[in-house]
Design a protein around this motif. Structure first.
Motif, mmCIF file in Angstrom:
data_model
loop_
_atom_site.group_PDB
_atom_site.id
_atom_site.type_symbol
_atom_site.label_atom_id
_atom_site.label_comp_id
_atom_site.label_asym_id
_atom_site.label_seq_id
_atom_site.Cartn_x
_atom_site.Cartn_y
_atom_site.Cartn_z
ATOM 1 N N THR A 192 0.833 -1.210 0.000
ATOM 2 C CA THR A 192 0.000 0.000 0.000
ATOM 3 C C THR A 192 0.866 1.256 0.000
ATOM 4 O O THR A 192 0.556 2.237 -0.686
ATOM 5 N N ARG A 193 1.951 1.189 0.779
ATOM 6 C CA ARG A 193 2.873 2.337 0.861
ATOM 7 C C ARG A 193 3.404 2.694 -0.535
ATOM 8 O O ARG A 193 3.475 3.864 -0.907
ATOM 9 N N HIS A 195 2.094 1.610 -3.504
ATOM 10 C CA HIS A 195 0.933 1.835 -4.385
ATOM 11 C C HIS A 195 0.487 3.297 -4.370
ATOM 12 O O HIS A 195 0.090 3.860 -5.385
ATOM 13 N N ASP A 196 0.578 3.926 -3.179
ATOM 14 C CA ASP A 196 0.051 5.290 -3.007
ATOM 15 C C ASP A 196 1.046 6.388 -3.388
ATOM 16 O O ASP A 196 0.703 7.572 -3.337
ATOM 17 N N ARG A 197 2.250 6.035 -3.736
ATOM 18 C CA ARG A 197 3.230 7.072 -4.118
ATOM 19 C C ARG A 197 2.803 7.717 -5.442
ATOM 20 O O ARG A 197 2.443 7.011 -6.395
ATOM 21 N N PRO A 198 2.877 9.041 -5.544
ATOM 22 C CA PRO A 198 2.462 9.692 -6.800
ATOM 23 C C PRO A 198 3.187 9.133 -8.029
ATOM 24 O O PRO A 198 2.569 8.963 -9.087
ATOM 25 N N THR A 200 4.239 6.128 -8.498
ATOM 26 C CA THR A 200 3.674 4.812 -8.828
ATOM 27 C C THR A 200 2.357 4.992 -9.586
ATOM 28 O O THR A 200 2.119 4.344 -10.616
ATOM 29 N N VAL A 201 1.540 5.908 -9.079
ATOM 30 C CA VAL A 201 0.252 6.169 -9.748
ATOM 31 C C VAL A 201 0.507 6.583 -11.191
ATOM 32 O O VAL A 201 -0.105 6.072 -12.132
#
Ligand SMILES: N[C@@H](CCC(=O)N[C@@H](CS)C(=O)NCC(=O)O)C(=O)O
Length: 233
Positions: A192-193, A195-198, A200-201
């Motif tokens: 999740t850590r 996944h939520d990084r800008p 990564t998005v």
């Protein structure tokens, strides 16, 4: 400027994760592996293994000619060394990072890749092969989960590194790999850590822009799964 030869698969995502984090100037050269573009002679000069990702860096730090690199682990290491980011700079930290990078390259990637093959793509459902790779994927998830269970945020402690970037895209398809994330609580938090990084998005948005059609059709299967030595002559 870096040219990234890329398609929308876990090994490709590793490099867009790095490039989006680093802010390096890059452009994507799509290599549609489902249509055989990895066999174009111009691409084979850069990547003799007919696999993407590969890069060409027009401005290497030695000031010399453009440099071509294939193999996602080698590319991540090259970019980390070029920018002196996303890799610890001390001896012990660097070695911890490299161990987990090599662990991904030699273990998690190939085993999860075979898992994908036998669970999803093989024309026959072979219980022995499915069980072998689902269990080995589970073992590897267990190894990483245990490593992350001491309260660290990332594989190398509190620093997000190329070891995380190598592993993350191979954990994204955990459902297809028949893995239950509830059994791996530290891995799930790490997931999740990241996944939520800008960055990564953004990396995964780029993938969707480049390839809306994720299905592997019969033509792709012939190209991807029928290779032997004659394919590279
Ligand atoms: N060890 C290589 C593996 C790369 C790889 O397997 N790439 C696949 C997609 S994930 C590919 O390009 N396949 C093309 C083919 O099978 O012809 C790396 O990490 O770069």
């Amino acid at each position: 400027m870096i040219d990234l030869y890329y398609w929308t698969t876990p090994n490709g995502h590793k490099i867009t994760l790095f490039l989006e984090e680093s802010g390096l100037d890059y452009q994507i050269k799509p290599i549609n592996i489902s249509r055989g573009e990895q066999f174009e002679p111009s691409f084979l000069k850069i990547s003799p293994n007919n696999r993407m990702p590969a890069i060409v860096d027009a401005n290497p730090v030695d000031g010399g000619e453009p440099i071509a690199i294939f193999e996602s682990g080698a590319i991540l290491l090259y970019l980390a060394d070029k920018t002196q980011t996303f890799i610890p700079q001390d001896l012990r930290g660097r070695n911890e990072c490299l161990q987990w990078l090599f662990w991904q390259m030699g273990g998690l990637g190939p085993m999860a890749g075979q898992n994908h093959h036998f669970v999803q793509y093989a024309p026959e459902k072979l219980p022995y092969a499915i069980e072998r790779y689902v269990k080995e994927t589970s073992r590897l998830y267990g190894v990483l989960n245990k490593h992350l269970s001491d309260g660290r945020d990332f594989i190398c402690g509190n620093q997000y590194t190329i070891a995380d970037m190598a592993c993350y895209p191979w954990v994204v398809p955990h459902e297809r790999q028949q893995q239950d994330m509830a059994k791996f609580p530290a891995l799930a938090k790490w997931f999740t850590r990241i996944h939520d990084r800008p960055a990564t998005v953004k990396a995964y948005e780029i993938a969707t822009e480049i390839n809306q059609n994720k299905t592997v059709d019969e033509e792709s299967k012939k190209i991807l799964f029928g290779q032997d030595a004659s394919s590279v002559r």
